[in-house]
Design an enzyme around this catalytic site. Structure first.
Site, mmCIF file in Angstrom:
data_model
loop_
_atom_site.group_PDB
_atom_site.id
_atom_site.type_symbol
_atom_site.label_atom_id
_atom_site.label_comp_id
_atom_site.label_asym_id
_atom_site.label_seq_id
_atom_site.Cartn_x
_atom_site.Cartn_y
_atom_site.Cartn_z
ATOM 1 N N GLY A 1 -9.510 -5.835 -3.812
ATOM 2 C CA GLY A 1 -8.338 -6.225 -3.020
ATOM 3 C C GLY A 1 -8.626 -6.004 -1.549
ATOM 4 O O GLY A 1 -9.597 -5.329 -1.199
ATOM 5 N N LYS A 2 -7.838 -6.583 -0.708
ATOM 6 C CA LYS A 2 -8.000 -6.351 0.738
ATOM 7 C C LYS A 2 -6.729 -6.772 1.439
ATOM 8 O O LYS A 2 -5.964 -7.582 0.922
ATOM 9 C CB LYS A 2 -9.172 -7.184 1.257
ATOM 10 C CG LYS A 2 -9.697 -6.764 2.604
ATOM 11 C CD LYS A 2 -10.507 -5.490 2.500
ATOM 12 C CE LYS A 2 -11.554 -5.380 3.547
ATOM 13 N NZ LYS A 2 -12.782 -4.756 3.078
ATOM 14 N N GLY A 3 -6.521 -6.249 2.624
ATOM 15 C CA GLY A 3 -5.325 -6.647 3.365
ATOM 16 C C GLY A 3 -5.357 -6.128 4.766
ATOM 17 O O GLY A 3 -6.417 -5.741 5.278
ATOM 18 N N VAL B 1 -4.085 -8.913 -0.540
ATOM 19 C CA VAL B 1 -4.529 -9.877 -1.544
ATOM 20 C C VAL B 1 -5.249 -9.109 -2.646
ATOM 21 O O VAL B 1 -6.129 -8.295 -2.382
ATOM 22 C CB VAL B 1 -5.456 -10.950 -0.921
ATOM 23 C CG1 VAL B 1 -6.091 -11.811 -2.011
ATOM 24 C CG2 VAL B 1 -4.667 -11.832 0.040
#
Ligand code: GLU
Length: 434
Positions: free
Chosen positions: A118-120, A73
């Site tokens: 962001g991260k995921g 994301v």
């Protein structure tokens, strides 16, 4: 609703620890109210820019194929490329990835870095897979993400259950799939790599060091020393271990630890290196450590101590346990460990929280140094890194502390106000295309 979204909704419902998105939104909105954030910018920051969900097949050691779901994301990039970790955990879903991506936007902004958030990660329990399966899962995930990541676009890093090895596999896969002349120039597509593969000396300890430093700086501002102070740590991974290491060096005493498998306590003190060496030969767990007693997991946060360091997962301090906490200072090593209701109880009780976006920002500051090092073709020495890290973290700490004193607000709201104001300024200067 697509079948994938329907399936995700169903899965999300079954996860007991949730609501991270509710937390981050409440935190954001209360700071936005304080600074009278422009309504248009509030709209922009309330949603994520891009959400990538990939399903990909991987061959297991026994020849079977398993399908995995990975997420990335990208919340906001007003200040620079998206930046943030990848976690491998059964609780990874779109809600968690969105919330964690938002936290990264505030964290990088507060730290004064030229990054967005962001991260995921992948929804999986890594303990169920062999090393070679994890390698294939990581490489195939990287391949599936393709150009959605990139050294000037979106730069992943380690997070829960991922490490420098994971980053080396990502860098190698990403570089191998570039045109030949671009391969080595793309090394900074991820940070947190091993030192021989473009990693930064000291990146391993950067987050834990930052947790320690923020506790030390807070203590100095409040005329206290660390000598003899008792602390407890939830999570004895990279963050919890290094924070404990530095605190012990300054005379503080580790009295209890909790990990995913159990909790232990010894009020006389637990030797950090000894516990670390024990965990290495005990499948990475602190359970059954001979020089401490086992504690019931629900009593962990109620243990006697001065400082509490939640350094594992989100939503750990809630209305169920916040009233029982003995510590006077909570230093958030994890992202989102205290939910909004838990925080309200702590603040009413006069307990200070050093918020995640400040307290654990040493990791992403270390990542920024690694990215600069790769981009400029340099190799930095450990002592140089630690000096730069300390300077940068102290600047952020002082800014938040002074803002919170001046505006008579808690440190989290102050940290959010500073972070959001910087992003607001960028939008006001640039305007909205077209
Ligand atoms: N996963 C870490 C965090 O939550 C590090 C992120 C990074 O270095 O990009 O801050």
């Amino acid at each position: 609703m697509t079948p994938i979204t329907a399936e995700l909704k169903k899965e999300t419902k079954n996860i007991p620890v949730r609501g991270m998105m509710d937390n981050v939104m409440e935190q954001f909105n209360s700071a936005a109210d304080q600074i009278n954030l422009h309504p248009n910018i509030r709209k922009i920051l309330s949603i994520t820019n891009n959400e990538i969900i990939v399903n990909f097949p991987v061959k297991m050691d026994n020849g079977d194929v398993e399908i995995f779901t990975g997420y990335r994301v990208q919340h906001n990039n007003a200040l620079g490329p998206y930046k943030g970790g990848l976690r491998y955990h059964p609780t990874v879903d779109i809600d968690a990835a969105r919330a964690l991506a938002m936290w990264m936007t505030w964290k990088t902004s507060l730290a004064g870095l030229p990054y967005g958030g962001g991260k995921g990660g992948i929804k999986l329990d890594p303990s169920k897979y062999s090393l070679s399966e994890l390698e294939r899962i990581t490489r195939r995930f990287t391949f599936a993400l393709a150009d959605n990541i990139g050294p000037e676009h979106d730069i992943p890093a380690p997070d829960v259950n991922t490490n420098s090895q994971t980053m080396a596999w990502i860098a190698d896969t990403y570089m191998s799939t570039r045109p030949p002349a671009e391969r080595t120039a793309n090394q900074h597509v991820v940070t947190g790599k091993p030192d021989a593969s473009g990693g930064l000396e000291g990146r391993d300890r950067a987050t834990g060091y930052g947790v320690y430093l923020s506790i030390k700086l807070w203590s100095e501002k409040n005329n206290r020393t660390l000598e003899g102070k008792k602390f407890i740590v939830q999570g004895f991974g990279n963050v919890g271990y290094w924070a404990a290491h530095f605190l012990e060096k300054d005379g503080a005493r580790l009295v209890a630890v909790q990990d995913a498998f159990g909790s232990i306590q010894n009020q006389k003190g637990i030797k950090v290196e000894d516990l670390f060496n024990y965990s290495k030969i005990n499948d990475g767990s602190i359970v059954d450590y001979p020089n401490a007693k086992t504690v019931n997991k629900n009593k962990f946060f109620a243990l006697d101590c001065d400082i509490c360091i939640p350094a594992a997962l989100g939503n750990q301090i809630t209305k169920e346990n916040a009233s029982k906490i003995k510590a006077r200072l909570i230093a958030e090593g994890a992202n989102g460990p205290t939910n909004v209701e838990g925080e309200q109880i702590l603040l009413e009780r006069g307990i200070t929280i050093i918020p995640d976006i400040l307290c654990n920002s040493g990791g992403v500051v270390g990542s920024y140094f690694e990215w600069l090092q790769n981009r400029n073709g340099e190799l930095w020495q450990l002592d140089e890194v630690m000096v730069k890290l300390q300077k940068k973290l102290k600047e952020s700490f002082d800014k938040v502390y002074e803002y919170s004193e001046r505006e008579a607000m808690d440190m989290r709201t102050a940290a959010y106000c500073i972070a959001i104001e910087r992003i607001e300024k960028a939008y006001i200067q640039r305007g909205i295309f077209p």
